[in-house]
Design an enzyme around this catalytic site. Structure first.
Site, short mmCIF file in Angstrom:
data_model
loop_
_atom_site.label_atom_id
_atom_site.label_comp_id
_atom_site.label_asym_id
_atom_site.label_seq_id
_atom_site.Cartn_x
_atom_site.Cartn_y
_atom_site.Cartn_z
NE ARG A 213 -2.71 -1.12 3.47
CZ ARG A 213 -2.91 -2.31 4.04
NH1 ARG A 213 -3.58 -3.26 3.38
NH2 ARG A 213 -2.46 -2.56 5.24
CG PHE A 229 -10.86 -8.42 -6.67
CD1 PHE A 229 -11.80 -9.44 -6.71
CD2 PHE A 229 -10.07 -8.20 -7.81
CE1 PHE A 229 -11.95 -10.22 -7.85
CE2 PHE A 229 -10.23 -8.98 -8.94
CZ PHE A 229 -11.17 -9.99 -8.96
CG ASP A 251 -15.28 -6.25 -2.51
OD1 ASP A 251 -14.07 -6.49 -2.62
OD2 ASP A 251 -16.07 -7.05 -1.96
CB SER A 252 -19.03 -9.10 -4.87
OG SER A 252 -18.14 -9.84 -4.06
CB ALA A 280 -13.97 -8.07 -9.26
CG ASP A 298 -5.10 -7.42 -2.45
OD1 ASP A 298 -4.61 -8.55 -2.60
OD2 ASP A 298 -5.26 -6.88 -1.33
CB CYS A 338 -3.67 -13.77 -0.40
SG CYS A 338 -5.42 -13.80 -0.77
#
Lengths: 394, 394
Positions: A213, A229, A251-252, A280, A298, A338
């Site tokens: 970030r 996201f 975002d969802s 997304a 991300d 991730c």
């Protein structure tokens, strides 16, 4: 826990190569499993030795787990008590004092801090503990004793609802262990963000991306930014705070976006932030023709388990293909993974392929992972799950 | 250079998979080599097409090189002139303006900047050019025209004496191309270091380690520091400047150590720096019993070529085994590799093994490579030769 009571498990003949090489894990098939071992309480302490009598130290043993034993100490007779935990915690704290500039960080990173399966996040005077191994579950009371002796904590929370815990056969357990109110606030790069470790959702501020970030926010001044996201908008909020002209979050998750919106308002950034709920991938496709100076992707893990690995990797490629056209020439694309089952080489090849399919050339300006508050055990490089690339598109 | 005069080379049937996927290189065995191609001047421009007629762009062709063609432009008719070079250089400069905070950096990083084989290092108003491909050798006069038009340069030097050049069949050539005096000075983190690009030795200040020097120097305050394979002492000087109590440099090169000593004196750091000439491995072994808070091992490439790969990797392991005992508990070991033939995974496994053989536990605090002024082509991840780890020993 008296060391003399500690059972000694033996490895199968010719097993123990990885242990001998330094790995702190023993897989269940490496142990000469006796029927009575199955009755051992999950997470209890054992000593382990090779079939040649080599003694490997003190381990936490879980007969129901694929990783059956995790080393706590190279000494097979080590007393594992609050004193011992204080020693390990002192080391963890000392590292963060050297490499972190705020009291908002991951304080214990499991095997990286020689505390297998234990995660502790620190929000100044609030600590949030995750015990992802049966052994650490048993040790939690001692841990709380040790950590409150070392740090001026107002609250300690157990946030035991991770998928890793389910794999160990452990029940969910979210509880306030110390204090009366665990609500806290993260301060990062000028952004303040409220944290409720006992809330319905998990804490939305992921410390692992902190240096990324910083890196992305440094490019945000005057930029038009798209944060896909976005979750609670950590990247987007940092960009807005660093002077981005306009930030769009996608975002969802409605609850995540509600947190993002509240934070945008409380940080005085709402005027420059747009928040859109949607899938997304669909939204990336629908934005065709738009151009941003900075696009951040991300996503949640596309390849959380081995069986998802191939499809997950392809999803990263698709993400890059859809995101690349939205980046203005000379602008930047930040991508991260991730996923535990997306090795760097294969993952970055997918990203490269996505760019190529979008007919965009680019150059990788940064490749890396989590920050120094997420140390990695030298013999478990695969636990460094976070991969990130910053790519300038031409 | 008129595009119409440009010969078109064809790939062998079913070749071009990598080109189609985005790679900017063509290997000689992929080209349907005609006898006359062998007569083409090394580095001349060609267009390349697949046996199905797919056109891949404009390339520099060297019939004597394993990498026979390197893509300059996706347009097969692109005019490669000073204008074109100015465009590429503008992009390179624009990136550095975003990610570098000083005029001391790598300004052009070859394929990462879409200028195959071209390296340009910038020391404020002095540029040092390396042409590591025959094509860039031919383009050097145009490049000098373009770069002096874009930047206020006092001197431009050609420093063409790299091993990469020999592999391309190019002669050595060190010359002052523009200006009268190319001597310069790097300023980094408070250290000033003189650079003589025309000197007998190559420039000793390696920009690729800049962010790693920042990282290591941040840990140096009050520390006892050992800088092995110190070369001109860039890491050690930065540590001393950041408040290290005592810094010992070890290298086998007398001229490099003479430069280090002069810089220690001119920066007012000589009182805290000790300089010892000797073989690094022998000296590490001879220091047994000493303890340092910070040990830096940034050796020359142990695995510069494929045939050295295994022996080279083992040498990194031996280095870690000898260095680890010298690190005080809680102290840090910084290790790096600039070997093209030491992939990260195998290299870090050797480092881990070295620590284990030294019976030291540790945790990796940082894994990474060169800074953002060394961008990497997304389809050539193997060109990211620099690997580095910062490990805390316990």
């Amino acid at each position: 826990m008296v060391a003399l009571d500690r059972p000694t498990l033996r490895l199968n003949p010719n097993q123990g190569r990885r242990l001998r090489a330094g790995t702190p894990w023993v897989y269940s098939n490496e142990i000469a499993m006796q029927p009575e071992y199955r009755q051992f309480p999950p997470g209890g302490l054992v000593a382990i030795e090779g079939d040649d009598g080599t003694r490997f130290g003190t381990f936490m043993f879980n007969p129901h787990s694929l990783i059956a034993a995790r080393r706590l100490d190279r000494d097979p007779a080590a007393m594992i008590d609050a004193d011992w935990l204080r020693g390990r915690l002192r080391e963890a704290i000392a590292l963060r004092e050297r490499v972190c500039d705020t009291p908002f960080h991951r304080l214990v990173h499991a095997e990286g801090d020689r505390l297998p399966g234990l995660i502790v996040d620190r929000y100044d005077d609030v600590a949030v503990v995750q015990a992802n191994s049966a052994g650490m579950d048993l040790l939690t009371p001692l841990l709380v004793e040790a950590i409150t002796a070392l740090l001026p904590l107002r609250a300690v929370v157990a946030r035991n609802d991770s998928p890793a815990r389910r794999q160990e056969g452990l029940a969910e357990n979210v509880a306030l262990l110390v204090g009366e109110d665990a609500r806290a606030e993260v301060t990062e790069g000028g952004v303040r963000f409220p944290i409720d470790p006992l809330g319905g959702q998990k804490t939305g501020w992921f410390f692992d991306q902190r240096p990324n970030r910083d890196r992305v926010a440094a490019l945000a001044h005057g930029a038009r930014v798209l944060d896909v996201f976005s979750h609670v908008g950590a990247f987007g909020l940092r960009c807005a705070s660093s002077g981005a002209r306009e930030v769009t979050l996608i975002d969802s998750s409605a609850p995540a976006l509600a947190q993002a919106e509240a934070a945008a308002t409380s940080n005085g950034l709402a005027g420059r932030m747009q928040i859109r709920r949607g899938d997304a991938f669909d939204t990336l496709a629908a934005l065709t023709g738009e151009r941003f100076d900075l696009v951040i992707c991300d996503p949640p893990a596309f390849a959380p388990s081995r069986k998802d690995a191939d499809a997950g990797l392809r999803a990263y490629g698709r993400m890059a293909r859809l995101a690349a056209p939205l980046v203005a020439p000379g602008g930047f694309l930040f991508v991260a993974s991730c996923s535990h089952h997306a090795p760097l080489e294969a993952w970055s090849a997918q990203i490269a392929q996505g760019l190529h399919r979008a007919r965009r050339e680019g150059r990788i300006v940064f490749t890396g992972g989590a920050g120094p508050d997420h140390p990695v055990h030298p013999h478990l490089p695969e636990t460094a799950y976070l991969k990130a690339q910053l790519i300038q598109l031409l």
